[in-house]
Design an enzyme around this catalytic site. Structure first.
Site, mmCIF file in Angstrom:
data_model
loop_
_atom_site.group_PDB
_atom_site.id
_atom_site.type_symbol
_atom_site.label_atom_id
_atom_site.label_comp_id
_atom_site.label_asym_id
_atom_site.label_seq_id
_atom_site.Cartn_x
_atom_site.Cartn_y
_atom_site.Cartn_z
ATOM 1 N N ARG A 149 0.834 -1.195 0.000
ATOM 2 C CA ARG A 149 0.000 0.000 0.000
ATOM 3 C C ARG A 149 0.873 1.250 0.000
ATOM 4 N NH1 ARG A 149 -5.059 1.761 3.547
ATOM 5 N NH2 ARG A 149 -4.947 3.983 3.155
ATOM 6 N N ARG A 205 -7.348 1.258 -3.188
ATOM 7 C CA ARG A 205 -6.253 0.825 -2.329
ATOM 8 C C ARG A 205 -6.068 -0.692 -2.380
ATOM 9 N NH1 ARG A 205 -8.431 3.522 2.001
ATOM 10 N NH2 ARG A 205 -8.329 5.324 0.649
ATOM 11 N N ASP A 244 -6.754 -2.017 3.045
ATOM 12 C CA ASP A 244 -7.144 -1.059 4.070
ATOM 13 C C ASP A 244 -7.546 -1.857 5.298
ATOM 14 O OD1 ASP A 244 -7.680 1.473 4.977
ATOM 15 O OD2 ASP A 244 -9.613 1.664 3.963
ATOM 16 N N ASP A 248 -8.885 -1.091 9.063
ATOM 17 C CA ASP A 248 -9.352 -0.036 9.962
ATOM 18 C C ASP A 248 -9.771 -0.616 11.299
ATOM 19 O OD1 ASP A 248 -9.152 2.019 8.047
ATOM 20 O OD2 ASP A 248 -11.149 1.585 7.259
HETATM 21 N N1 ROI Z 1 -15.847 1.591 -0.598
HETATM 22 C C1 ROI Z 1 -16.081 0.289 -0.351
HETATM 23 N N2 ROI Z 1 -17.131 -0.283 -0.958
HETATM 24 N N3 ROI Z 1 -15.303 -0.459 0.460
HETATM 25 C C2 ROI Z 1 -14.217 0.088 1.102
HETATM 26 O O1 ROI Z 1 -13.529 -0.619 1.842
HETATM 27 C C3 ROI Z 1 -13.934 1.459 0.882
HETATM 28 N N4 ROI Z 1 -12.885 2.080 1.481
HETATM 29 C C4 ROI Z 1 -12.638 3.369 1.312
HETATM 30 C C5 ROI Z 1 -13.492 4.246 0.451
HETATM 31 C C6 ROI Z 1 -12.627 4.922 -0.593
HETATM 32 C C7 ROI Z 1 -14.155 5.285 1.348
HETATM 33 N N5 ROI Z 1 -14.541 3.506 -0.224
HETATM 34 C C8 ROI Z 1 -14.783 2.192 0.002
HETATM 35 O O2 ROI Z 1 -11.633 3.922 1.963
#
Ligand code: ROI
Length: 163
Positions: free
Chosen positions: A83, A93, A96, A98
């Site tokens: 990343r 990305r 991710d 979180d």
């Molecule tokens: N949209 C979806 N469907 N899933 C994600 O994990 C995700 N992550 C993000 C943003 C760009 C907001 N959109 C996303 O960070």
């Protein structure tokens, strides 16, 4: 031990494989065990639409790490997945990870905001979270089951079980 819920997302470089690799990596974080993992879900991008669909999942970790130490461990896994942190906060990305919830704690520091600010508006977080923790309540008392019942559908699709 603290119970933390982690949102996993990817929309680049074989998202399903990225999530599977990340699940493997989460299991190796020191002082941490993976208690459960949701199914994999396809989701349409939230934010700019000119990017590929996402693969999303949610994991429950039980950990002895502080929230910041856990964040460090997650960012290390993101970096190992290749990343690159760019300015485009809402862009595609590779991976991710979180921190959605860290027990019932409310954290508002420069690096970390918990509960995750988007949790209540994101179908791709609420539905997998409800799958593994329907009894869960947020620090403000809202129930995951109610939130997930009331979230407008944005075409989230079950993909496959992970375990
Ligand atoms: N949209 C979806 N469907 N899933 C994600 O994990 C995700 N992550 C993000 C943003 C760009 C907001 N959109 C996303 O960070």
């Amino acid at each position: 031990m603290v119970t933390a819920y982690i949102g996993l997302g990817s929309n680049l470089e074989d998202p399903e494989q990225q999530i599977r690799n990340a699940v493997g990596a989460l299991k190796t974080i020191e002082g941490t065990v993976m208690f459960s993992i949701s199914a994999l879900y396809y989701s349409r991008p939230m934010g700019p639409q000119d990017q590929p669909d996402y693969m999303n999942a949610v994991a429950r970790l039980d950990t002895s790490l502080s929230a910041i130490a856990l964040l460090d461990a997650l960012q290390k896994i993101e970096n190992q997945a290749g990343r690159v942190r760019k300015d485009n906060r809402w862009g595609p990305r590779v991976l991710d990870l979180d921190i959605l919830l860290y027990d019932n704690n409310v954290i508002n520091s420069e690096r970390l905001v918990v509960p995750h600010y988007g949790l209540k508006e994101r179908e791709f977080v609420l539905i997998p979270l409800n799958e593994i923790a329907p009894e869960l309540c947020l620090p403000d008392g809202d129930s995951i089951e109610n939130l997930s019942k009331n979230i407008p559908s944005n075409g989230l699709k079950f993909h496959s079980k992970l375990s």
